[in-house]
Write a protein that holds these residues in place. Sequence first.
Motif, short mmCIF file in Angstrom:
data_model
loop_
_atom_site.label_atom_id
_atom_site.label_comp_id
_atom_site.label_asym_id
_atom_site.label_seq_id
_atom_site.Cartn_x
_atom_site.Cartn_y
_atom_site.Cartn_z
N VAL A 193 0.84 -1.18 0.00
CA VAL A 193 0.00 0.00 0.00
C VAL A 193 0.88 1.24 0.00
O VAL A 193 1.74 1.40 0.87
N SER A 194 0.68 2.10 -0.98
CA SER A 194 1.31 3.42 -1.00
C SER A 194 0.32 4.35 -1.68
O SER A 194 0.17 4.34 -2.90
N ARG A 195 -0.38 5.11 -0.87
CA ARG A 195 -1.45 5.96 -1.40
C ARG A 195 -1.37 7.34 -0.75
O ARG A 195 -1.23 7.46 0.46
N THR A 196 -1.47 8.37 -1.57
CA THR A 196 -1.41 9.76 -1.10
C THR A 196 -2.76 10.43 -1.28
O THR A 196 -3.39 10.29 -2.33
N VAL A 197 -3.18 11.16 -0.25
CA VAL A 197 -4.46 11.87 -0.28
C VAL A 197 -4.22 13.34 0.03
O VAL A 197 -3.88 13.69 1.16
N PRO A 198 -4.34 14.24 -0.95
CA PRO A 198 -4.20 15.67 -0.68
C PRO A 198 -5.27 16.17 0.29
O PRO A 198 -6.44 15.84 0.14
N VAL A 199 -4.85 16.94 1.28
CA VAL A 199 -5.77 17.52 2.25
C VAL A 199 -6.09 18.97 1.88
O VAL A 199 -7.21 19.44 2.09
N GLY A 200 -5.14 19.67 1.30
CA GLY A 200 -5.35 21.04 0.88
C GLY A 200 -4.18 21.52 0.05
O GLY A 200 -3.13 20.87 -0.02
#
Length: 290
Positions: A193-200
């Motif tokens: 698992v390598s997943r990036t989620v932008p917050v702002g």
Amino acid sequence: MSLGDDGYGGGQGGYDDDRHVTRTRLPEGEVDPYAPTRRGSGRSGRSGRPSSRNLITVVGVVVLLIAAIAFANRGDGSGSSDDSGGGANQRPAGSQATAPTGTKPVDGRTGGIASGFAHSEQGAQSAAANFAVALGGDGMFKKDSRHAIVDAIHTPDAAPKLQGQLDQAYSTDFLKNVGLQADGSAPKGMTFVSRTVPVGSKTTSYGGDDATVEVWCTGLVGLAGQGSTKPVTQTWFTITQKLRWENDDWKIVSSSQKQGPAPVGGDDRASGADEIANAVSGYGGFTYAR
């Protein structure tokens, strides 16, 4: 770091699986009334977390990942560059919220990554958010998909040099430390698992054809599976991208990364390995639009 539609590799929907593309638009200031209330006790631990030995190992893996990507994205060898335009184009960071604008999300695709962004400040922020997802996905750990991602989102001048730096950074030893095989694949019975989620996101400079955008992100990294010694953990980091308008789209000239800002951990129960693996394969990612 730690670059389907968000992971660009196996286990996340694949490059062209549009069934998993999700687009969200929340009005500025909207609050989820059903969101759980976090306790302000300042506790750093929570139920179900891995043992202290495993936690130390995971921290080491995360540090290695951040160091590798930061090294590879240095651009001019110093960790940052100043080629996004200067003088009148520079301006202090503002407090403008990441809010919906009514502009439709892009529908173009280049190598499975969103493309065709607007030639505007909003378009630059949208591009930077989607590029952060690509750079933080599991596709970066395999040579062929990594080269495709880098070519798709960087300028033609920047991509060749970065390819060589990344090939050195994602060495066999580095992949082994992360828990992967030499070709970047996960061991049998495991899901990487390598997943990036932008917050702002925010624009720190904009000059028409050049922009600098910071993207604050949270991410997941680790191996999900029975007996994993590197369980999936959460990271927080900020990616700074210097973008240039080239060939009718925004492309990365150089980028850098730093840790944080990181909030206090909550009291959520840690999910089992199978639950995490099923979530990664079952939930697609987002196409981010400002």
